[in-house]
Design a protein around this motif. Structure first.
Motif, PDB file in Angstrom:
ATOM      1  N   UNK A  95     -47.456  13.121  15.726  1.00  0.00           N
ATOM      2  CA  UNK A  95     -46.659  14.075  14.955  1.00  0.00           C
ATOM      3  C   UNK A  95     -46.960  13.944  13.464  1.00  0.00           C
ATOM      4  N   UNK A  96     -47.112  12.728  12.977  1.00  0.00           N
ATOM      5  CA  UNK A  96     -47.422  12.501  11.567  1.00  0.00           C
ATOM      6  C   UNK A  96     -48.814  13.021  11.223  1.00  0.00           C
ATOM      7  N   UNK A  97     -49.779  12.826  12.112  1.00  0.00           N
ATOM      8  CA  UNK A  97     -51.138  13.314  11.859  1.00  0.00           C
ATOM      9  C   UNK A  97     -51.155  14.838  11.765  1.00  0.00           C
ATOM     10  N   UNK A  98     -50.431  15.511  12.658  1.00  0.00           N
ATOM     11  CA  UNK A  98     -50.374  16.970  12.612  1.00  0.00           C
ATOM     12  C   UNK A  98     -49.614  17.443  11.378  1.00  0.00           C
ATOM     13  N   UNK A  99     -48.587  16.694  10.969  1.00  0.00           N
ATOM     14  CA  UNK A  99     -47.837  17.024   9.761  1.00  0.00           C
ATOM     15  C   UNK A  99     -48.737  16.932   8.520  1.00  0.00           C
ATOM     16  N   UNK A 100     -49.536  15.870   8.439  1.00  0.00           N
ATOM     17  CA  UNK A 100     -50.438  15.711   7.298  1.00  0.00           C
ATOM     18  C   UNK A 100     -51.523  16.793   7.298  1.00  0.00           C
ATOM     19  N   UNK A 101     -52.024  17.139   8.469  1.00  0.00           N
ATOM     20  CA  UNK A 101     -53.013  18.205   8.556  1.00  0.00           C
ATOM     21  C   UNK A 101     -52.404  19.537   8.130  1.00  0.00           C
ATOM     22  N   UNK A 102     -51.153  19.755   8.461  1.00  0.00           N
ATOM     23  CA  UNK A 102     -50.470  20.989   8.051  1.00  0.00           C
ATOM     24  C   UNK A 102     -50.318  21.037   6.535  1.00  0.00           C
ATOM     25  N   UNK A 103     -50.018  19.900   5.925  1.00  0.00           N
ATOM     26  CA  UNK A 103     -49.898  19.857   4.461  1.00  0.00           C
ATOM     27  C   UNK A 103     -51.214  20.209   3.789  1.00  0.00           C
ATOM     28  N   UNK A 104     -52.313  19.731   4.343  1.00  0.00           N
ATOM     29  CA  UNK A 104     -53.622  20.046   3.777  1.00  0.00           C
ATOM     30  C   UNK A 104     -53.951  21.520   4.000  1.00  0.00           C
ATOM     31  N   UNK A 105     -53.644  22.027   5.188  1.00  0.00           N
ATOM     32  CA  UNK A 105     -53.997  23.406   5.528  1.00  0.00           C
ATOM     33  C   UNK A 105     -53.252  24.429   4.667  1.00  0.00           C
ATOM     34  N   UNK A 106     -51.985  24.149   4.331  1.00  0.00           N
ATOM     35  CA  UNK A 106     -51.246  25.131   3.533  1.00  0.00           C
ATOM     36  C   UNK A 106     -51.698  25.124   2.080  1.00  0.00           C
ATOM     37  N   UNK A 107     -52.409  24.101   1.671  1.00  0.00           N
ATOM     38  CA  UNK A 107     -52.936  24.060   0.303  1.00  0.00           C
ATOM     39  C   UNK A 107     -54.289  24.748   0.186  1.00  0.00           C
ATOM     40  N   UNK A 108     -54.946  24.982   1.314  1.00  0.00           N
ATOM     41  CA  UNK A 108     -56.243  25.657   1.297  1.00  0.00           C
ATOM     42  C   UNK A 108     -56.044  27.159   1.182  1.00  0.00           C
ATOM     43  N   UNK A 140     -46.406  22.654  14.136  1.00  0.00           N
ATOM     44  CA  UNK A 140     -46.272  23.049  15.539  1.00  0.00           C
ATOM     45  C   UNK A 140     -47.350  24.058  15.905  1.00  0.00           C
ATOM     46  N   UNK A 141     -47.615  24.993  15.006  1.00  0.00           N
ATOM     47  CA  UNK A 141     -48.684  25.969  15.247  1.00  0.00           C
ATOM     48  C   UNK A 141     -50.022  25.254  15.378  1.00  0.00           C
ATOM     49  N   UNK A 142     -50.234  24.254  14.524  1.00  0.00           N
ATOM     50  CA  UNK A 142     -51.476  23.503  14.578  1.00  0.00           C
ATOM     51  C   UNK A 142     -51.598  22.746  15.903  1.00  0.00           C
ATOM     52  N   UNK A 143     -50.494  22.195  16.391  1.00  0.00           N
ATOM     53  CA  UNK A 143     -50.518  21.488  17.673  1.00  0.00           C
ATOM     54  C   UNK A 143     -50.857  22.444  18.812  1.00  0.00           C
ATOM     55  N   UNK A 144     -50.313  23.651  18.775  1.00  0.00           N
ATOM     56  CA  UNK A 144     -50.635  24.647  19.803  1.00  0.00           C
ATOM     57  C   UNK A 144     -52.119  25.005  19.756  1.00  0.00           C
ATOM     58  N   UNK A 145     -52.648  25.160  18.551  1.00  0.00           N
ATOM     59  CA  UNK A 145     -54.055  25.521  18.402  1.00  0.00           C
ATOM     60  C   UNK A 145     -54.962  24.373  18.859  1.00  0.00           C
ATOM     61  N   UNK A 146     -54.604  23.147  18.496  1.00  0.00           N
ATOM     62  CA  UNK A 146     -55.386  21.977  18.924  1.00  0.00           C
ATOM     63  C   UNK A 146     -55.436  21.916  20.449  1.00  0.00           C
TER      64      UNK A 146
END
Length: 164
Positions: A95-108, A140-146
């Motif tokens: 959950x933390x890994x997906x949360x950190x990936x989401x933080x990076x993705x929203x900054x792109x 959560x969206x990222x987890x669904x896509x993964x």
């Protein structure tokens, strides 16, 4: 001065882990596939694969979300029911890994994760609770896509939602 030297040591350690992951997992298709998702780099991809194991075992994405702890639950006692919130009973590191990936993705720039985040906080940009909920929705969206990428054995193809 010691904080700066610790920071440099951590950066060197991160670089070593990235290089090691790239050399060991260069032939693993799922590892390469995960890195096509915005926000997921070598270390996050490694973490997702290490913590989730074989994602093919999850028949439906809801099973994977429950494994991550991204499913919703409501506290109930008799006729009373509380508010609905995340269960957080799953794998905290995943959950933390997906949360950190989401933080990076929203900054792109220019990806559907950023669009989801900005549409979520559109009217409440200064409210930290709304920002946290928006990041959770993106994770959560990222987890669904993964799950879908690994399950269908396809690379991520970004799409752009129409402007509202």
């Amino acid at each position: 001065r010691s904080i700066l030297s610790e920071y440099h040591a951590l950066c060197q350690l991160r670089d070593k882990i990235e290089k090691r992951a790239i050399t060991l997992l260069a032939t693993v298709a799922d590892y390469q596939r995960l890195q096509t998702v915005p926000g997921i780099g070598p270390i996050i991809a490694l973490t997702i694969l290490a913590e989730a194991g074989n994602l093919q075992r999850f028949v439906h994405y809801k099973q994977f979300l429950k494994y991550c702890g991204f499913n919703l639950c409501t506290q109930r006692s008799g006729t009373l029911s509380g508010k609905t919130q995340l269960s957080k009973r799953g794998n905290a590191r995943l959950r933390q890994a997906l949360w950190m990936a989401a933080q990076v993705a929203v900054r792109q720039q220019e990806n559907s994760f950023r669009q989801k985040y900005t549409s979520y906080i559109h009217n409440h940009g200064d409210n930290p609770d709304v920002k946290r909920k928006a990041l959770t929705a993106v994770a959560i969206k990222m987890a669904r896509i993964v799950h879908a990428l690994i399950k269908q054995q396809t690379d991520y193809r970004g799409y752009y939602e129409s402007q509202r």
